[in-house]
Write a protein that holds these residues in place. Structure first.
Motif, PDB file in Angstrom:
ATOM      1  N   GLN A  23      -5.697  35.238  71.326  1.00 27.66           N
ATOM      2  CA  GLN A  23      -4.791  34.221  72.127  1.00 27.66           C
ATOM      3  C   GLN A  23      -3.336  34.211  71.396  1.00 27.66           C
ATOM      4  O   GLN A  23      -3.290  34.920  70.290  1.00 27.66           O
ATOM      5  CB  GLN A  23      -5.532  33.025  71.732  1.00 27.66           C
ATOM      6  CG  GLN A  23      -6.728  32.997  72.396  1.00 27.66           C
ATOM      7  CD  GLN A  23      -6.853  32.610  73.859  1.00 27.66           C
ATOM      8  OE1 GLN A  23      -6.124  31.748  74.261  1.00 27.66           O
ATOM      9  NE2 GLN A  23      -7.630  33.572  74.505  1.00 27.66           N
ATOM     10  N   GLY A  24      -2.444  33.864  72.007  1.00 35.09           N
ATOM     11  CA  GLY A  24      -0.988  33.970  71.663  1.00 35.09           C
ATOM     12  C   GLY A  24      -0.168  32.705  71.732  1.00 35.09           C
ATOM     13  O   GLY A  24      -0.542  31.756  72.589  1.00 35.09           O
TER      14      GLY A  24
ATOM     15  N   TRP B 213      -2.161  32.476  76.329  1.00 29.89           N
ATOM     16  CA  TRP B 213      -0.936  32.214  75.647  1.00 29.89           C
ATOM     17  C   TRP B 213      -0.209  30.792  75.860  1.00 29.89           C
ATOM     18  O   TRP B 213      -0.704  30.221  77.035  1.00 29.89           O
ATOM     19  CB  TRP B 213       0.216  33.413  75.725  1.00 29.89           C
ATOM     20  CG  TRP B 213       1.062  33.166  76.984  1.00 29.89           C
ATOM     21  CD1 TRP B 213       0.440  33.528  78.128  1.00 29.89           C
ATOM     22  CD2 TRP B 213       2.238  32.680  77.168  1.00 29.89           C
ATOM     23  NE1 TRP B 213       1.373  33.477  78.991  1.00 29.89           N
ATOM     24  CE2 TRP B 213       2.535  32.676  78.431  1.00 29.89           C
ATOM     25  CE3 TRP B 213       3.068  31.928  76.338  1.00 29.89           C
ATOM     26  CZ2 TRP B 213       3.658  32.271  78.979  1.00 29.89           C
ATOM     27  CZ3 TRP B 213       4.246  31.538  76.737  1.00 29.89           C
ATOM     28  CH2 TRP B 213       4.434  31.722  78.212  1.00 29.89           C
TER      29      TRP B 213
END
Length: 353
Positions: free
Chosen positions: A214-215, A239
């Protein structure tokens, strides 16, 4: 003074070889002093977009001038200098063509650096670079003396400069991001926080290559508005943007990325920022500073030129591996390794001390 004495050798008797060496030195240094005119010519070519008009093949200065709305004779003079560095080449018919090395000056190609050239030669970089003596005698940046405000405060008040910087940085980073993302062995899962990540080019490449991650893209709101990740629906749900000031706090994560951030700031500021990263780092997490690492020795390295740009316009500097180790230690971190990439930048990895 006798006939055997030479002013150029400080009154000592000099040989013919000494005199010839000094003449060669003089010629070399004069040639070097004229070197600033090449980036000036490169900027002029970028400003008028002349490279785009060479995409279909060679053209005369007259034809290029008509296409770009410029003076043909002066355009020829600019292109002639660029030809000496292999950006373009002139044939026997007086036509100019882009070389392989000059292709990225076009604005219509992947990895175009036209905007990066304009940023690096913008007045905010160019004018302070001409005042390096001020940096030596005063021990401070020349930027505030010229523009009246520190670098990033000036950006906050000058939308034109801010746009040049952020678009230029994105263009400068485009050709770096994929090889940097590929050079580091990211974990299979977790959250990567791209701190001061600009338009998100590096985070985009990291998420593409690591589908389990994930971002978080952390930056100011006006910068986040230009992010590139929204244009990639395949990353939807993986994200999120996070508005904030990294000198106040940073989001929690397993990996904190700082690409071309620490070199902008003085040591004390970096310790503050890295301290925030240390406190927000989840157990087993890592801080990845992606910056040029100044090598020892006399060999050319882009970091040594960038370091003077930092000195002239900002408060930061390019750092050696030992410099990074010291910064990390002051922030409660420990330098664990330096990973080179195919670019001028390295990944400097730190863990909790």
């Amino acid at each position: 003074m006798s006939q055997d004495e030479d002013r150029t050798t400080g009154g000592r008797t000099g040989t013919a070889d000494d005199t010839e060496n000094l003449r060669r030195s003089a010629a070399f240094l004069v040639d070097e002093a004229l070197g600033f005119l090449f980036p000036a010519a490169l900027r002029a070519a970028a400003d008028i977009g002349v490279a785009d008009h060479l995409a279909d093949g060679p053209a005369t200065p007259d034809r290029l001038a008509a296409a770009t709305g410029t003076d043909a004779r002066n355009l020829h003079r600019v292109l002639r200098l660029l030809a000496t560095r292999g950006v373009v080449t002139e044939d026997e018919r007086g036509r100019f063509a882009l070389t392989a090395a000059g292709q990225a000056l076009r604005g219509d190609v992947p990895y175009s650096v036209r905007a990066a050239v304009q940023m690096l030669t913008d007045r905010t970089m160019w004018r302070p670079a001409g005042e390096l003596t001020h940096c030596l005698t005063e021990g401070t940046t020349a930027f505030e003396d010229i523009f009246g405000l520190p670098f990033f405060d000036h950006f906050a008040k000058d939308a034109r400069t801010a746009a040049v910087f952020h678009v230029g940085m994105a263009a400068m980073s485009d050709q770096e991001n994929a090889p940097i993302a590929a050079a580091y062995d990211f974990p299979e899962s977790g959250t990567v926080v791209d701190i001061g990540g600009g338009h998100g080019g590096l985070l985009l490449e990291v998420l593409r290559r690591n589908p389990g991650l994930q971002g978080v893209l952390h930056d100011r709101s006006h910068v986040l508005a230009g992010n590139r990740l929204e244009a990639h629906p395949e990353l939807a749900g993986r994200w999120r943007p996070h508005e904030g000031d990294f000198f106040a706090a940073v989001p929690a994560g397993d990996i904190h990325l700082l690409k071309r951030i620490t070199h902008d700031w003085a040591d004390e500021d970096c310790v503050t920022l890295l301290g925030h990263c240390r406190r927000a780092l989840r157990p087993g997490g890592r801080v990845l500073v992606v910056d040029a690492v100044v090598p020892p020795g006399n060999a050319p390295h882009q970091s040594k030129a960038l370091d003077l740009m930092m000195m002239a316009s900002l408060t930061g500097r390019e750092r050696t591996e030992a410099d990074f180790a010291e910064l990390f230690a002051r922030a409660g971190l420990r330098l664990s390794r330096v990973i080179p990439t195919p670019t001028v930048l390295s990944v400097v990895e730190a863990v909790a001390a």
